[in-house]
Scaffold this motif. Sequence first.
Motif, mmCIF file in Angstrom:
data_model
loop_
_atom_site.group_PDB
_atom_site.id
_atom_site.type_symbol
_atom_site.label_atom_id
_atom_site.label_comp_id
_atom_site.label_asym_id
_atom_site.label_seq_id
_atom_site.Cartn_x
_atom_site.Cartn_y
_atom_site.Cartn_z
ATOM 1 N N GLU A 241 0.831 -1.216 0.000
ATOM 2 C CA GLU A 241 0.000 0.000 0.000
ATOM 3 C C GLU A 241 0.856 1.253 0.000
ATOM 4 O O GLU A 241 0.540 2.241 -0.686
ATOM 5 C CB GLU A 241 -0.936 -0.006 1.212
ATOM 6 N N GLN A 242 1.942 1.236 0.753
ATOM 7 C CA GLN A 242 2.842 2.396 0.776
ATOM 8 C C GLN A 242 3.493 2.618 -0.588
ATOM 9 O O GLN A 242 3.566 3.748 -1.080
ATOM 10 C CB GLN A 242 3.930 2.190 1.838
ATOM 11 N N GLU A 244 2.403 1.566 -3.477
ATOM 12 C CA GLU A 244 1.363 1.966 -4.422
ATOM 13 C C GLU A 244 1.094 3.464 -4.322
ATOM 14 O O GLU A 244 1.029 4.171 -5.338
ATOM 15 C CB GLU A 244 0.078 1.187 -4.149
ATOM 16 N N ARG A 245 0.960 3.964 -3.101
ATOM 17 C CA ARG A 245 0.668 5.391 -2.908
ATOM 18 C C ARG A 245 1.794 6.263 -3.444
ATOM 19 O O ARG A 245 1.553 7.239 -4.158
ATOM 20 C CB ARG A 245 0.445 5.683 -1.418
ATOM 21 N N ILE A 246 3.033 5.908 -3.133
ATOM 22 C CA ILE A 246 4.169 6.737 -3.542
ATOM 23 C C ILE A 246 4.373 6.698 -5.055
ATOM 24 O O ILE A 246 4.565 7.736 -5.698
ATOM 25 C CB ILE A 246 5.449 6.285 -2.812
ATOM 26 N N ASN A 248 2.149 6.042 -7.336
ATOM 27 C CA ASN A 248 1.046 6.758 -7.980
ATOM 28 C C ASN A 248 1.271 8.266 -7.924
ATOM 29 O O ASN A 248 1.001 8.984 -8.895
ATOM 30 C CB ASN A 248 -0.286 6.408 -7.316
ATOM 31 N N GLN A 249 1.756 8.757 -6.795
ATOM 32 C CA GLN A 249 2.075 10.178 -6.689
ATOM 33 C C GLN A 249 3.159 10.566 -7.693
ATOM 34 O O GLN A 249 3.106 11.650 -8.286
ATOM 35 C CB GLN A 249 2.536 10.509 -5.266
#
Length: 262
Positions: A241-242, A244-246, A248-249
């Motif tokens: 999840e971490q 994925e978030r980074i 995507n940013q």
Amino acid sequence: MIDTHAHLEGEEFAEDRAEMMARAREAGVSKVLVPSIDLVSAKRVIELCAQYPGFTYPMIGLHPEEVKDDWQEVLRELKSMYLLHPSQFIAIGEVGLDYYWSREFEKDQLAAFDEQVQWSIETRLPLMIHCRKGQNEIVHLLKQYERELPGGVFHCFTGNEKEVTDFLQFDRFVLGIGGVLTFKKSHLPEVLPATVPLERIVLETDSPYMAPVPMRGKRNESAYVRFVLEKLAECYGMTAEQVERITNQNVERVFPLIATKQ
């Protein structure tokens, strides 16, 4: 997850394209960036992305392996195509240099790449760069435009620490990491955490090629980007999840038009 590089318009998906798209969504893919490689594929990319708005995003460019004697005419037609649909495209790509098989069109590839880099500067669209056995030439050319470049991706990165340094000197560029990360003999699991901040990485599949383990040897598709994400998380000691978030940013930073087309 965002798959930043997938040739979903190809004939490889002719028989089950809708099902493949559904599998990608079910796997957690929110967006797919689709490069073109020549005139025929550019037309198909436009049609495909019109069918899947808000999920697929088109690029326009001439792949180095498609640079032949008529490359100047092809670029003129691609530019005309861009001018007809300027608001559709989110990047110039797939462009670059490929001297792996032959240097027959070495000067032509350089000239075609140079012109498309200038497109990127003029349009402020980021570059999706293909580099195989042409790193020194690409770095030398990009250095000439360093201050003007809007950014982009060094697609399908498989290199070592020196290549990391060469590419990441361009501040607005990131590395595209795909299935090679999962291969048994790959050195990326060691190289990346030691030399590359996660803020300089985006995920990709390069579908239908380069399928990750455990799908290696099969036709690749965007759903399999999850295997790249999970391996990257393992390498960096983070949760999926971490990562994925980074990542995507990172995509939204490098490809700002994506945010405006949702």
